[in-house]
Scaffold this motif. Structure first.
Motif, PDB file in Angstrom:
ATOM      1  N   SER A 196       0.824  -1.206   0.000  1.00 30.22           N
ATOM      2  CA  SER A 196       0.000   0.000   0.000  1.00 30.22           C
ATOM      3  C   SER A 196       0.863   1.262   0.000  1.00 30.22           C
ATOM      4  CB  SER A 196      -0.916  -0.017   1.225  1.00 30.22           C
ATOM      5  OG  SER A 196      -1.685   1.156   1.295  1.00 30.22           O
ATOM      6  N   VAL A 197       1.923   1.247   0.801  1.00 27.12           N
ATOM      7  CA  VAL A 197       2.814   2.408   0.885  1.00 27.12           C
ATOM      8  C   VAL A 197       3.490   2.663  -0.458  1.00 27.12           C
ATOM      9  CG1 VAL A 197       5.006   3.170   1.877  1.00 27.12           C
ATOM     10  CG2 VAL A 197       3.206   2.283   3.370  1.00 27.12           C
ATOM     11  N   LEU A 198       3.941   1.616  -1.108  1.00 22.06           N
ATOM     12  CA  LEU A 198       4.613   1.780  -2.397  1.00 22.06           C
ATOM     13  C   LEU A 198       3.654   2.307  -3.454  1.00 22.06           C
ATOM     14  CD1 LEU A 198       6.830  -1.424  -2.376  1.00 22.06           C
ATOM     15  CD2 LEU A 198       7.635   0.948  -2.313  1.00 22.06           C
ATOM     16  N   CYS A 199       2.384   1.986  -3.338  1.00 17.45           N
ATOM     17  CA  CYS A 199       1.393   2.499  -4.298  1.00 17.45           C
ATOM     18  C   CYS A 199       1.219   4.011  -4.177  1.00 17.45           C
ATOM     19  CB  CYS A 199       0.045   1.808  -4.078  1.00 17.45           C
ATOM     20  SG  CYS A 199      -0.035   0.124  -4.712  1.00 17.45           S
ATOM     21  N   GLU A 200       1.579   4.559  -3.035  1.00 18.46           N
ATOM     22  CA  GLU A 200       1.395   5.988  -2.824  1.00 18.46           C
ATOM     23  C   GLU A 200       2.529   6.828  -3.419  1.00 18.46           C
ATOM     24  OE1 GLU A 200       0.939   6.556   1.340  1.00 18.46           O
ATOM     25  OE2 GLU A 200      -1.045   5.605   1.430  1.00 18.46           O
ATOM     26  N   VAL A 201       3.585   6.195  -3.851  1.00 18.44           N
ATOM     27  CA  VAL A 201       4.719   6.927  -4.411  1.00 18.44           C
ATOM     28  C   VAL A 201       4.358   7.451  -5.796  1.00 18.44           C
ATOM     29  CG1 VAL A 201       7.103   6.709  -5.226  1.00 18.44           C
ATOM     30  CG2 VAL A 201       6.396   5.579  -3.105  1.00 18.44           C
ATOM     31  N   ASP A 202       4.709   8.681  -6.076  1.00 20.24           N
ATOM     32  CA  ASP A 202       4.503   9.282  -7.395  1.00 20.24           C
ATOM     33  C   ASP A 202       5.644   8.821  -8.297  1.00 20.24           C
ATOM     34  OD1 ASP A 202       3.986  10.752  -9.626  1.00 20.24           O
ATOM     35  OD2 ASP A 202       4.184  12.722  -8.665  1.00 20.24           O
ATOM     36  N   VAL A 203       5.434   7.708  -9.000  1.00 12.04           N
ATOM     37  CA  VAL A 203       6.501   7.078  -9.782  1.00 12.04           C
ATOM     38  C   VAL A 203       6.966   7.996 -10.910  1.00 12.04           C
ATOM     39  CG1 VAL A 203       7.113   5.090 -11.207  1.00 12.04           C
ATOM     40  CG2 VAL A 203       5.622   4.793  -9.216  1.00 12.04           C
ATOM     41  N   ASP A 204       6.046   8.731 -11.510  1.00 10.46           N
ATOM     42  CA  ASP A 204       6.415   9.597 -12.645  1.00 10.46           C
ATOM     43  C   ASP A 204       7.392  10.695 -12.251  1.00 10.46           C
ATOM     44  OD1 ASP A 204       4.786   8.146 -14.311  1.00 10.46           O
ATOM     45  OD2 ASP A 204       3.054   9.477 -14.048  1.00 10.46           O
ATOM     46  N   ALA A 205       7.448  11.026 -10.956  1.00  6.25           N
ATOM     47  CA  ALA A 205       8.349  12.084 -10.499  1.00  6.25           C
ATOM     48  C   ALA A 205       9.759  11.565 -10.219  1.00  6.25           C
ATOM     49  CB  ALA A 205       7.784  12.734  -9.244  1.00  6.25           C
ATOM     50  N   LEU A 206       9.965  10.249 -10.331  1.00  3.13           N
ATOM     51  CA  LEU A 206      11.257   9.645  -9.994  1.00  3.13           C
ATOM     52  C   LEU A 206      12.202   9.658 -11.187  1.00  3.13           C
ATOM     53  CD1 LEU A 206      10.064   6.473  -8.035  1.00  3.13           C
ATOM     54  CD2 LEU A 206      10.674   8.715  -7.098  1.00  3.13           C
ATOM     55  N   GLU A 207      13.494   9.645 -10.883  1.00  2.00           N
ATOM     56  CA  GLU A 207      14.497   9.424 -11.920  1.00  2.00           C
ATOM     57  C   GLU A 207      14.380   7.988 -12.424  1.00  2.00           C
ATOM     58  OE1 GLU A 207      16.492  11.696 -13.152  1.00  2.00           O
ATOM     59  OE2 GLU A 207      15.818  13.273 -11.761  1.00  2.00           O
ATOM     60  N   GLU A 246      15.421   5.102 -10.164  1.00  2.00           N
ATOM     61  CA  GLU A 246      14.498   4.918  -9.043  1.00  2.00           C
ATOM     62  C   GLU A 246      13.151   4.379  -9.503  1.00  2.00           C
ATOM     63  OE1 GLU A 246      14.360   8.557  -6.902  1.00  2.00           O
ATOM     64  OE2 GLU A 246      16.277   8.194  -5.889  1.00  2.00           O
ATOM     65  N   GLN A 247      12.730   4.723 -10.712  1.00  2.00           N
ATOM     66  CA  GLN A 247      11.513   4.109 -11.249  1.00  2.00           C
ATOM     67  C   GLN A 247      11.665   2.599 -11.329  1.00  2.00           C
ATOM     68  OE1 GLN A 247      10.463   5.885 -14.985  1.00  2.00           O
ATOM     69  NE2 GLN A 247       9.848   7.845 -14.095  1.00  2.00           N
ATOM     70  N   VAL A 248      12.840   2.157 -11.812  1.00  2.00           N
ATOM     71  CA  VAL A 248      13.091   0.721 -11.887  1.00  2.00           C
ATOM     72  C   VAL A 248      13.152   0.123 -10.491  1.00  2.00           C
ATOM     73  CG1 VAL A 248      14.785  -1.036 -12.562  1.00  2.00           C
ATOM     74  CG2 VAL A 248      14.221   0.841 -14.132  1.00  2.00           C
ATOM     75  N   ASP A 249      13.847   0.798  -9.557  1.00  2.00           N
ATOM     76  CA  ASP A 249      13.907   0.292  -8.184  1.00  2.00           C
ATOM     77  C   ASP A 249      12.511   0.160  -7.589  1.00  2.00           C
ATOM     78  OD1 ASP A 249      16.606   0.055  -8.192  1.00  2.00           O
ATOM     79  OD2 ASP A 249      17.030   1.733  -6.854  1.00  2.00           O
ATOM     80  N   HIS A 250      11.671   1.132  -7.835  1.00  2.00           N
ATOM     81  CA  HIS A 250      10.302   1.078  -7.314  1.00  2.00           C
ATOM     82  C   HIS A 250       9.567  -0.138  -7.877  1.00  2.00           C
ATOM     83  CE1 HIS A 250       5.959   1.953  -7.258  1.00  2.00           C
ATOM     84  NE2 HIS A 250       6.211   2.563  -6.111  1.00  2.00           N
ATOM     85  N   ALA A 251       9.696  -0.363  -9.178  1.00  2.00           N
ATOM     86  CA  ALA A 251       9.038  -1.514  -9.806  1.00  2.00           C
ATOM     87  C   ALA A 251       9.574  -2.827  -9.242  1.00  2.00           C
ATOM     88  CB  ALA A 251       9.228  -1.459 -11.318  1.00  2.00           C
ATOM     89  N   LEU A 252      10.890  -2.895  -9.041  1.00  2.00           N
ATOM     90  CA  LEU A 252      11.492  -4.124  -8.509  1.00  2.00           C
ATOM     91  C   LEU A 252      11.030  -4.393  -7.082  1.00  2.00           C
ATOM     92  CD1 LEU A 252      15.194  -3.836  -9.765  1.00  2.00           C
ATOM     93  CD2 LEU A 252      13.291  -5.042 -10.824  1.00  2.00           C
ATOM     94  N   LEU A 253      11.004  -3.362  -6.261  1.00  2.00           N
ATOM     95  CA  LEU A 253      10.610  -3.549  -4.868  1.00  2.00           C
ATOM     96  C   LEU A 253       9.127  -3.885  -4.758  1.00  2.00           C
ATOM     97  CD1 LEU A 253      11.625  -3.517  -1.991  1.00  2.00           C
ATOM     98  CD2 LEU A 253      11.165  -1.057  -1.898  1.00  2.00           C
ATOM     99  N   ALA A 254       8.301  -3.196  -5.528  1.00  2.00           N
ATOM    100  CA  ALA A 254       6.878  -3.514  -5.521  1.00  2.00           C
ATOM    101  C   ALA A 254       6.635  -4.938  -6.000  1.00  2.00           C
ATOM    102  CB  ALA A 254       6.117  -2.517  -6.391  1.00  2.00           C
ATOM    103  N   GLY A 255       7.396  -5.353  -7.008  1.00  2.00           N
ATOM    104  CA  GLY A 255       7.266  -6.716  -7.496  1.00  2.00           C
ATOM    105  C   GLY A 255       7.677  -7.741  -6.462  1.00  2.00           C
ATOM    106  N   LEU A 256       8.755  -7.462  -5.726  1.00  2.00           N
ATOM    107  CA  LEU A 256       9.203  -8.377  -4.674  1.00  2.00           C
ATOM    108  C   LEU A 256       8.162  -8.486  -3.563  1.00  2.00           C
ATOM    109  CD1 LEU A 256      11.314 -10.140  -3.262  1.00  2.00           C
ATOM    110  CD2 LEU A 256      12.381  -8.041  -2.397  1.00  2.00           C
ATOM    111  N   VAL A 257       7.613  -7.369  -3.142  1.00  2.00           N
ATOM    112  CA  VAL A 257       6.591  -7.384  -2.092  1.00  2.00           C
ATOM    113  C   VAL A 257       5.369  -8.169  -2.556  1.00  2.00           C
ATOM    114  CG1 VAL A 257       4.956  -5.940  -0.818  1.00  2.00           C
ATOM    115  CG2 VAL A 257       7.371  -5.287  -0.959  1.00  2.00           C
ATOM    116  N   ASP A 258       4.915  -7.912  -3.768  1.00  2.00           N
ATOM    117  CA  ASP A 258       3.749  -8.630  -4.290  1.00  2.00           C
ATOM    118  C   ASP A 258       4.020 -10.126  -4.381  1.00  2.00           C
ATOM    119  OD1 ASP A 258       2.367  -6.284  -4.492  1.00  2.00           O
ATOM    120  OD2 ASP A 258       2.619  -6.059  -6.663  1.00  2.00           O
ATOM    121  N   ARG A 259       5.238 -10.490  -4.816  1.00  2.00           N
ATOM    122  CA  ARG A 259       5.578 -11.903  -4.939  1.00  2.00           C
ATOM    123  C   ARG A 259       5.608 -12.589  -3.566  1.00  2.00           C
ATOM    124  NH1 ARG A 259       9.577 -11.219  -7.884  1.00  2.00           N
ATOM    125  NH2 ARG A 259      11.346 -11.395  -6.454  1.00  2.00           N
ATOM    126  N   GLU A 260       6.192 -11.916  -2.579  1.00  2.00           N
ATOM    127  CA  GLU A 260       6.240 -12.496  -1.239  1.00  2.00           C
ATOM    128  C   GLU A 260       4.838 -12.649  -0.656  1.00  2.00           C
ATOM    129  OE1 GLU A 260       9.025 -13.560   0.686  1.00  2.00           O
ATOM    130  OE2 GLU A 260       9.915 -13.513  -1.309  1.00  2.00           O
TER     131      GLU A 260
END
Length: 546
Positions: free
Chosen positions: A62-73, A76-90
């Motif tokens: 839920s917290v990761l969904c609140e991040v404004d991904v479009d505002a990231l470099e 960091e956009q890739v890091d956000h996707a990777l971390l969200a994917g890891l959390v969802d997978r777990e």
């Protein structure tokens, strides 16, 4: 809990909170990443711990969904996707697969104990203090296992007996040797080791009595199409669906079959058919190691491959140590070899382990001979390319050098990227002539095996492929020795989706490699491919600006 944040909070802060929660709750993830703060812990699968873990993951998602991904470099956009994917997978694993309820291998303490004993990442007294905590946790962890496990598949129980027996051997044989370097800690280590041994022996006896052959086959280890496809989506992080993967795999099987037939004609002559392939492979299979020589052969081939990579300027070779050793008993029963590399958070100068499993002592001579016909001198050269140089060992050494604004890349390791690079490395090496025609034939055989891995994975778990048909597919279309095919059948039942990562990862990584700009030297392009950690190939394309 991870903690709520506003939309304006920077991703570095949010990402670090989620990373910290994952490290603290998953000793295995922390070990793989190289974070030693939790070396005194084992995974906790008690009901309360699982409920708390589920809540933490849901909060993190839920917290990761609140991040404004479009505002990231971009990074960091890739890091956000990777971390969200890891959390969802777990979260998916915990709520849908629930392996801790039926798979005893989830409770194996061997890898976490071995990580402390084998790698000198800290002074011996610090490691022994952590080991004491981890040993002391074994009885409660295995009590939880006995209370939780239900309807265990026979093949998982059988494999667990071997692995937990190996874990007990580690405690009996290797812990005293480490303790001899700091005998002042005997009062802490010896009682914990004694209790851990008793718990391990009791658990093995429980498995043998209640879950082995006399108790029936247990749960069907096949996931079924719905759960397998869902797990595949999480494992691969690709736009390819299961049906398209299967279609491509059958087409690739036909393509590589024609190539191996042509290569066999080069070696032994005759018509370009399967019989000629078998004659060529039989000729190569006659030159093979045995239990006493296989590790030495792997060492020789590592030196050969390293010299070859440098001579042909294929990729930068880091000056990291790699130790080849016999696979520990607690890790056997799934794969023939593996690469165990330090994680991205490791600060000590510790080696990578390239481990090879010899044949079990109780195997008859005929079965051992079949094993080494499969893993002959030329196949070991190809295996060393895959596991070490320039495969896993080299790739993971490059990955450790990535430094981003968060620790996300140290935790997120894409199997399609890791395995895809290793298979691509095999093809790269033979393309430049490594090992000559004999190794090229073995590499083509491995291409067949890689392709069949993906087919077997899907056909077993989603289409209920019978064992006899699987064995025929592997031995006839893959030209595999019977022992290798039988081992792969076991592996398909013991795992799910992992066998698909080789083919899918190779397909995607080879496409990226082929997009090298004309003005960029090969080594520079490979270095750039390896400079971003181990992200899924689709994210690598983004990072490379493709």
């Amino acid at each position: 809990m991870v903690g709520r944040v506003g939309r304006v909070e920077r991703f570095q802060v949010v990402g670090e909170r989620v990373v910290e929660a994952l490290l603290a709750s998953r000793p295995g993830v922390a070990r793989a990443a190289g974070d030693h703060r939790f070396d005194d812990r084992l995974p906790d699968f008690s009901a309360d711990a699982v409920a708390a873990d589920r809540a933490m993951l849901a909060d993190a998602a839920s917290v990761l969904c609140e991040v404004d991904v479009d505002a990231l470099e971009l990074e960091e956009q890739v890091d956000h996707a990777l971390l969200a994917g890891l959390v969802d997978r777990e979260l998916f694993e915990l709520t849908e697969i629930r392996a801790h309820e039926w798979n005893p291998l989830a409770y194996n303490p061997g890898p976490l104990l071995h990580a402390i004993v084998a790698r000198p990442y800290a002074p011996v007294d610090i490691r022994l203090t952590a080991l004491a905590g981890r040993l002391a946790a074994v009885p409660d962890a295995l009590a939880t296992a006995r209370a939780t496990l239900r309807d265990v598949p026979h093949i998982h129980a059988e494999t667990a007996v071997g692995q937990f027996t190996g874990a007990a051997m580690l405690v009996r044989d290797e812990v005293p040797a480490l303790l001899a370097q700091a005998p002042a800690l005997s009062n802490r280590i010896e009682p914990a080791a004694t209790a851990a041994l008793a718990a391990l022996d009791e658990f093995v006896a429980w498995l043998r009595t209640d879950l082995a052959a006399d108790a029936g086959p247990g749960r069907d280890p096949r996931l079924g199409r719905r759960r397998w496809e869902a797990r595949l989506w999480h494992a691969l992080d690709t736009e390819l669906g299961a049906a398209e993967i299967q279609r491509r795999a059958w087409a690739n099987l036909d393509r590589v079959t024609e190539e191996i037939r042509a290569a066999a004609v080069e070696l032994v002559g005759g018509p370009a058919d399967d019989e000629t392939v078998r004659r060529a492979l039989d000729l190569l299979a006659a030159e093979h190691p045995d239990d006493h020589t296989i590790v030495d052969l792997a060492s020789i081939t590592l030196d050969e491959a390293s010299d070859f990579v440098r001579a042909h300027d294929l990729v930068t070779v880091p000056d990291d140590p790699c130790v080849i050793q016999v696979m520990p008993q607690f890790a056997r029963g799934v794969a023939v070899a593996y690469c165990d590399a330090p994680g991205g958070l490791e600060t000590a100068d510790v080696p990578t382990f390239y481990c090879i499993a010899p044949t079990p002592a109780d195997w008859p001579a005929r079965r051992a001979e079949s094993f080494y016909r499969e893993y002959n001198d030329h196949m070991i050269r190809n295996l060393t390319v895959h596991e070490a140089m320039p495969g896993h060992f080299l790739q993971l050494a490059h990955a450790r050098r990535y430094a981003g604004s968060t620790r996300v890349r140290a935790l997120t390791r894409s199997d399609p990227f890791v395995e895809g690079w290793a298979v691509y490395a095999e093809e790269l090496m033979v393309g430049y002539g490594f090992g000559g025609l004999p190794v090229r034939l073995q590499q083509l055989k491995m291409q067949l095996r890689m392709t069949l891995n993906a087919l077997l994975d899907q056909l077993v778990h989603a289409e209920e492929l019978p064992e006899a048909e699987a064995m025929a597919l592997l031995t006839e279309r893959g030209f595999q020795e019977e022992g290798e095919a039988a081992g792969k059948w076991r592996r398909a039942l013991l795992t799910s989706t992992q066998l698909s990562t080789y083919f899918v990862g190779y397909s995607e990584l080879a496409e990226v490699a082929a997009e090298r700009p004309q003005d960029v030297p090969l080594r520079d392009w490979h270095d750039e491919m390896l400079a971003h950690g181990s992200p899924p190939p689709r994210h690598l394309r983004t990072l490379l600006g493709r």
